[in-house]
Design a protein around this motif. Structure first.
Motif, short mmCIF file in Angstrom:
data_model
loop_
_atom_site.label_atom_id
_atom_site.label_comp_id
_atom_site.label_asym_id
_atom_site.label_seq_id
_atom_site.Cartn_x
_atom_site.Cartn_y
_atom_site.Cartn_z
N ARG A 288 11.37 1.71 -6.49
CA ARG A 288 9.99 1.62 -6.00
C ARG A 288 9.81 2.05 -4.55
O ARG A 288 8.76 2.56 -4.19
N ALA A 289 10.80 1.85 -3.70
CA ALA A 289 10.64 2.18 -2.28
C ALA A 289 10.21 3.64 -2.07
O ALA A 289 9.29 3.90 -1.29
N PRO A 290 10.82 4.63 -2.77
CA PRO A 290 10.36 6.00 -2.57
C PRO A 290 8.94 6.25 -3.10
O PRO A 290 8.25 7.13 -2.61
N GLN A 291 8.51 5.45 -4.05
CA GLN A 291 7.14 5.56 -4.55
C GLN A 291 6.16 5.00 -3.52
O GLN A 291 5.07 5.54 -3.32
N LEU B 153 0.86 -1.18 0.00
CA LEU B 153 0.00 0.00 0.00
C LEU B 153 0.89 1.23 0.00
O LEU B 153 1.85 1.31 0.78
N VAL B 154 0.61 2.16 -0.87
CA VAL B 154 1.36 3.41 -0.93
C VAL B 154 0.96 4.26 0.28
O VAL B 154 -0.22 4.33 0.64
N ASP B 155 1.92 4.92 0.87
CA ASP B 155 1.68 5.81 2.00
C ASP B 155 1.07 7.12 1.47
O ASP B 155 1.79 8.04 1.08
N LEU B 156 -0.26 7.17 1.43
CA LEU B 156 -0.93 8.36 0.89
C LEU B 156 -0.68 9.59 1.75
O LEU B 156 -0.61 10.71 1.23
N ALA B 157 -0.52 9.40 3.06
CA ALA B 157 -0.20 10.54 3.92
C ALA B 157 1.15 11.12 3.52
O ALA B 157 1.33 12.34 3.48
N GLY B 158 2.11 10.24 3.19
CA GLY B 158 3.42 10.70 2.72
C GLY B 158 3.32 11.44 1.41
O GLY B 158 3.98 12.47 1.20
N VAL B 159 2.49 10.95 0.51
CA VAL B 159 2.27 11.64 -0.78
C VAL B 159 1.69 13.03 -0.53
O VAL B 159 2.16 14.02 -1.08
N ARG B 160 0.69 13.10 0.34
CA ARG B 160 0.03 14.39 0.61
C ARG B 160 0.99 15.37 1.31
O ARG B 160 0.95 16.56 1.03
N ARG B 161 1.86 14.85 2.19
CA ARG B 161 2.87 15.72 2.82
C ARG B 161 3.82 16.27 1.76
O ARG B 161 4.15 17.44 1.75
N ARG B 162 4.27 15.39 0.87
CA ARG B 162 5.21 15.80 -0.18
C ARG B 162 4.59 16.87 -1.07
O ARG B 162 5.25 17.81 -1.49
N LEU B 163 3.30 16.74 -1.33
CA LEU B 163 2.60 17.71 -2.17
C LEU B 163 2.11 18.92 -1.38
O LEU B 163 1.51 19.82 -1.95
#
Length: 179
Positions: free
Chosen positions: A111-114, A37-47
């Motif tokens: 892939r790990a950073p994704q 599962l992708v860390d969506l919280a991490g994606v949202r923080r990055r954005l």
């Protein structure tokens, strides 16, 4: 319908080389692959995105047996509920509540950073498949997609475009334009 099974040729005999090791524990695992599962919280923080968007979940799926070049795929799931900050979705089926997409990932990108949300998913276009679903809740939509991902990691459902008919048989052709 002819069903391809990874076990017929063996994952290592046919599959793509995997140049990067992912040392994160997978969310789902089978004899022919793994999924995170992708860390969506991490994606949202990055954005720097303060509020959630319509994305319910995203998975990075490793299935090197499915294609000689592409070893990993992104499966994304969104809800189609009205949201004033998002363009209204185009409904291809009147009862649609969710939509998912399947993309091959660039095999040369780590892939790990994704997975952790540190980097954007390195999707290759066009998508391999997409469909709209009618599910009573986000949890039910997740179960539906997780069942398909479990088939991939077991080696019984190929994410490759050559097997799109198997995806259509399961999810319909709502997002496929017929000319």
């Amino acid at each position: 319908m002819v069903e391809f099974r990874a076990q017929e040729t063996g994952p290592s005999e046919r599959g793509a080389a995997i140049p990067d090791a992912v040392n994160l524990a997978p969310t789902l695992e089978g004899p022919c692959g793994r999924a995170w599962l992708v860390d969506l919280a991490g994606v949202r923080r990055r954005l720097d995105q303060a509020r959630p968007d319509t994305t319910v979940a995203a998975w990075i799926v490793e299935a090197s047996w499915a294609h000689p070049v592409w070893h990993s795929y992104l499966v994304g799931l969104v809800h189609l509920r009205p949201d004033p900050l998002v363009l209204q979705p185009i409904l291809h089926r009147p009862d649609a509540t969710h939509e998912f997409w399947l993309f091959a990932l660039d095999p040369d990108k780590p892939r790990a950073p994704q997975i952790s949300g540190e980097q954007r998913a390195a999707m290759l276009f066009p998508s391999n498949f997409g469909a709209q679903l009618a599910c009573p809740s986000d949890a039910e939509a997740m179960k539906t997609i997780e069942a398909a991902i479990n088939e991939i990691v077991r080696g019984t459902l190929s994410p490759d475009t050559d097997f799109r008919r198997d995806w259509v048989a399961r999810f319909g052709a709502s997002n496929i334009e017929v000319r």
